[in-house]
Design a protein around this motif. Structure first.
Motif, PDB file in Angstrom:
ATOM      1  N   GLU A 206      10.270  35.845  19.330  1.00 33.34           N
ATOM      2  CA  GLU A 206       9.648  34.848  18.459  1.00 33.34           C
ATOM      3  C   GLU A 206       9.929  33.431  18.957  1.00 33.34           C
ATOM      4  N   THR A 209       7.774  32.806  22.008  1.00 37.54           N
ATOM      5  CA  THR A 209       6.366  32.644  21.627  1.00 37.54           C
ATOM      6  C   THR A 209       6.131  31.293  20.963  1.00 37.54           C
ATOM      7  N   THR A 277       4.856  40.075  22.001  1.00 39.18           N
ATOM      8  CA  THR A 277       4.457  39.433  20.743  1.00 39.18           C
ATOM      9  C   THR A 277       3.247  40.114  20.134  1.00 39.18           C
ATOM     10  N   VAL A 377      -2.168  34.126  20.226  1.00 41.82           N
ATOM     11  CA  VAL A 377      -1.351  34.691  21.305  1.00 41.82           C
ATOM     12  C   VAL A 377      -2.219  35.413  22.318  1.00 41.82           C
TER      13      VAL A 377
END
Length: 944
Positions: A206, A209, A277, A377
């Protein structure tokens, strides 16, 4: 096609078409315009909330263009009897245009909301929502000028955020990425450890990302600000502020640095974190639908599907959608546009009234957030390519020269160079130029002429504005250092040793370009003036030491500006040089006697000039020069012998010789000054073929012989100077015995080099003066019977000295006159050298010294000075007596004044005689000093 597309009427045609030809909407009372109005209000609010915030992307402003187009459609669909919504029109007129008065569509194409509304949807009934085009543009220009004041601050904030992000991304996006773990626990009691590891892995994914997404947000901000600033000034015809150029380049640097970090430097980590992710987001979405799956399975087990009820059909439909959703989410780690739309469609199909019992509104909002994250993403690479693409700079390429100039100034004062990032930004236009289809491609390079033209444009301006000033400053620095002055700037070295620049798929090495420039410049200037080659040789050496530049030697004959007259030109007409130049023993130089008409300086030649000529033409000139000197000296000595062989001269010298022998027998060994003066007058009565008197002719011949001897000594000294300059480059070692010859007794290159080095280091330098004296002395000794008349030459030396003194005084006096009627010079030491040479060759040096001529001169001048002082004293006493007598007489008498003026005139004459006597004494003293120094040239070969 011609009416719609080529005439720019596509939009007008689209909105003016009849959307309800059969009147179905009116018959069904379907208020289509109300639906469009609600959509407009919703979309417009969502877009305006994100504009000029950190969450803004390039999508919001483009969506606003579509909203304005939809509003025009809404106005056309609106029935004539219905008044448009004034509040919506006012919002569209004031909100977005206040935040973005001019917006980029593509390249130089722009969109101005208020102009668009006045053209396609005017509404003059709303107060303050109508204006003409000049008024709209002036208002937009005022807003842009106002925002220019805070432009630097906004760029500085974005640049600071980018610097912090780069430092964080370089550490967060490590190459090793933890893999996702299974969610199932271990029954052996290790569940807590696995949960901790799983939580750590999830936290790291996380964080990475979020770092990637944060970089994309900064890139969006930089791209929007850069595009807005450029298109606003271009659309409104505003001049760019030169102080904003560094800020514009900073935005380019931010975009390219983020692109390089995520697409190049940490690409593998970004791809790994992206896959992890996406798996996490897909897993989170499936978690939210676990409750729906349990509810559907429970209903399916307790429901009778044979009745074919509505609830049964809904359960079947939701179950099939859940199965499709699970298949799409678990099928692959890559989520394309089609897969993302399939996921959204599956989720929308699952929404049914009966599942609201287990799936709340909060769950729906959470799933919506997951879908947005999934879309962000999954499209990281696509978004980066779109945001960080600077292809639009092709339409603003007029800023490139100024940007390059600012880069040069910035790199001089900064320890870090960002040139490559800016060059990468201006290289992006090749991406769009490669897609040009209407131009033919070059069969060799495979590119269109527009790509070649843009590439040449960028490279030419880069060389002119960046490389050119560096080359010129380095050349100036080398010239200053070579001349002994302080250099220009030592910071240039970092620009040269920097990594090569890559512009438009072309490598540009600053160091190579500087070397090419200097090599060409040095070669061209050396070709124009070979006498300045040594200067450029020194500059090449300094360039290697200061900047590490390896400049190729042009292999041109080296010359120097300090060498004055070229020695080769002298050898071509050596006789004229010897006759037109005088030798200075102290400075070891030759000075021109009479310059050409209109000349403002005298030509000179010294040892440095001769050594520079040797370096330019090679040492092979030495043997030719010595041979030419020997031949000229032989001719001059022949003339000297012919003069002494004259019957009149022989008789006069014989008489003087007998007189001096008688004086010596009587114990008087001093040659008297009066005898020398009388003898000089007798020799002067003899006339030569050139028209001069015999004594002057002999003096000139002796001076020219001395000049030749002095030139031979200077040749030897110049040769030694060349060797001394080469000595630091020669090793001090003994030549091996086995290297003298090559295989089979043949000489090779190594033995040749060893022989040359050994010759320079060990073999003595030949003495040309000694060789000249020995040759001429040997010739005289072999023919002693024929040259007996030369034995009394020493008796002619005092007369020659007096003749030389008179000529020297006349030459110095002539230098102070404007109208030069004869040679004017201040030195003539060639006579002393030639006299010493003649005495050494004839073996009469000691015989000449027996004349005690110097003592005779000193005695004569001392007696004259004493006599002059007595006359001055007597004249002074006489003048004082007359002054005293005049005081006793009447002051009206004028006879006393006449006597005083007469006495003053006589005193002036005595003062002039004193100055002349002092000048003669000084000249004779300089002559004897020069003769004494010249005799040192021949002291080892003096006759005993």
């Amino acid at each position: 096609l011609d009416f719609n597309l080529l005439s720019s009427r596509s939009f007008v045609t689209a909105i003016e078409q009849n959307f309800d030809p059969r009147g179905r909407f009116q018959a069904a009372k379907f208020p289509l315009y109300d639906e469009i109005k609600q959509i407009l209000v919703t979309l417009y609010g969502q877009c305006c909330e994100r504009i000029n915030t950190e969450q803004e992307t390039s999508k919001e402003r483009l969506d606003c263009v579509g909203i304005y187009a939809m509003y025009v459609l809404y106005r056309h669909l609106l029935p004539p009897n219905i008044i448009p919504d004034a509040k919506l029109h006012k919002s569209l007129w004031s909100v977005f245009p206040a935040m973005c008065p001019v917006m980029e569509l593509y390249g130089p194409l722009y969109f101005m909301p208020r102009e668009f509304m006045m053209s396609y949807a005017p509404y003059k009934a709303v107060k303050g929502c109508s204006a003409d085009v000049p008024e709209i543009r002036s208002g937009a220009a005022a807003m842009v000028i106002k925002w220019n004041g805070s432009f630097k601050a906004r760029v500085a904030k974005i640049r600071l955020d980018a610097l912090g992000w780069i430092a964080m991304a370089d550490s967060e996006l490590s190459p090793t990425v933890p893999e996702s773990h299974s969610r199932s626990g271990n029954e052996d009691g290790d569940g807590d450890v696995e949960e901790y590891l799983l939580a750590s892995s999830v936290a790291s994914i996380e964080a990475a990302t979020n770092t990637i997404l944060r970089g994309m947000i900064i890139a969006h901000s930089a791209s929007i600000l850069l595009r807005s600033q450029l298109v606003a000034h271009r659309a409104l015809h505003l001049n760019y502020d030169r102080d904003h150029i560094p800020s514009l380049m900073s935005l380019m640097e931010v975009l390219k640095s983020i692109e390089k970090m995520l697409v190049v430097r940490r690409r593998s980590a970004v791809l790994s974190f992206q896959r992890s992710t996406l798996k996490m987001i897909a897993s989170n979405i499936l978690k939210k639908f676990d409750k729906i799956r349990s509810f559907v399975d429970q209903c399916s087990s307790s429901m009778d599907f044979s009745r074919n009820s509505e609830r049964a059909r809904s359960i079947t439909r939701v179950s099939a959608c859940l199965t499709a959703l699970e298949g799409v989410l678990k099928g692959s780690t890559s989520f394309s546009h089609i897969r993302r739309h399939s996921i959204a469609f599956s989720i929308a199909a699952c929404m049914d009234t009966m599942i609201l019992e287990v799936f709340t509104t909060d769950d729906l909002l959470t799933v919506e957030g997951h879908l947005k994250d999934l879309s962000q993403v999954a499209s990281i690479e696509e978004t980066l390519n779109q945001v960080c693409d600077c292809s639009f700079l092709y339409f603003y390429r007029d800023l490139f020269p100024e940007c390059v100039n600012r880069l040069y100034q910035t790199n001089l004062n900064s320890a870090v160079s960002h040139t490559q990032l800016v060059m990468a930004a201006f290289s992006d236009p090749e991406r769009i130029l490669k897609h040009v289809r209407h131009l033919d491609r070059d069969p060799q390079s495979g590119v269109t002429p527009c790509v070649t033209g843009y590439r040449n444009f960028v490279l030419s301006h880069l060389k002119e504005e960046y490389v050119g000033p560096i080359c010129e400053m380095i050349e100036t620095d080398l010239r200053l250092v070579t001349s002994g002055a302080k250099g220009v700037d030592s910071r240039l070295r970092k620009l040269i040793i920097s990594t090569p620049l890559y512009v438009c798929q072309t490598k540009l090495d600053v160091k190579t370009e500087v070397e090419k420039y200097l090599e060409k410049t040095f070669y061209d200037l050396c070709s124009l003036n070979l006498n300045d080659c040594i200067t450029y040789t020194e500059m090449r050496t300094i360039a290697n030491e200061r900047y590490g530049l390896n400049l190729t030697d042009p292999y041109l004959p080296d010359g120097s500006l300090d060498q004055g007259v070229d020695f080769i030109d002298i050898l071509r007409d050596l006789n004229s040089f010897i006759a037109q130049y005088n030798y200075n023993l102290i400075e070891q130089s030759f000075v021109e006697r009479r310059p050409e008409r209109g000349a403002k300086f005298l030509n000179t030649m010294n040892i440095k000039c001769i050594s520079a000529s040797f370096k330019q033409h090679g040492l092979g000139v030495v043997s030719s020069a010595v041979n030419a000197c020997y031949k000229l000296l032989a001719r001059k000595f022949q003339l000297f012998t012919e003069f002494l062989a004259d019957d009149n001269v022989k008789s006069l010298l014989s008489r003087e010789f007998r007189w001096f022998e008688n004086q010596k027998s009587e114990g008087n060994s001093i040659y008297l000054f009066g005898r020398a003066s009388a003898f000089a007058q007798e020799v002067k009565k003899l006339k030569s073929d050139s028209g001069n008197n015999g004594l002057d002719e002999c003096r000139v011949i002796i001076s020219e012989m001395g000049n030749v001897i002095a030139l031979g000594r200077m040749i030897r000294a110049a040769k030694r100077s060349v060797f001394s300059d080469e000595m630091p480059f020669l090793p001090s070692y003994a030549t091996p015995a086995d290297s003298a010859e090559g295989p089979q007794g043949k000489p090779n290159a190594k033995s040749g080099v060893d022989d040359v080095i050994s010759t320079i280091l060990t073999k003595p330098d030949p003495d040309f003066v000694r060789a000249f004296v020995n040759v001429f002395r040997g010739v005289i000794q072999k023919s002693q019977s024929d040259n007996s008349f030369m034995g009394s030459f020493f008796c002619l030396v005092p007369a020659l000295c007096l003749c030389w003194m008179e000529a020297s005084i006349q030459g110095k006096e002539m230098m102070h006159k404007k109208n030069i009627t004869r040679d004017g010079y201040y030195t003539d030491d060639g006579f002393a050298v030639g006299l010493a040479f003649a005495l050494s060759v004839l073996g009469q040096t000691k015989t000449y010294e027996s004349l005690n001529w110097f003592k005779s001169i000193q005695s004569k001048y001392a007696a004259d000075e004493e006599d002059l002082m007595e006359k001055k004293n007597a004249q002074g006493v006489k003048r004082n007596a007359k002054i005293a007598a005049s005081k006793q007489s009447s002051w009206f008498s004028s006879s006393a004044e006449d006597d005083t003026q007469e006495e003053d005139g006589e005193m002036t004459i005595l003062h002039m005689m004193g100055k002349r006597l002092e000048g003669n004494r000084r000249e004779m003293a300089m002559l004897f000093f020069s003769m004494h120094g010249a005799q040192a040239f021949f002291k080892d070969i003096r006759s005993k």
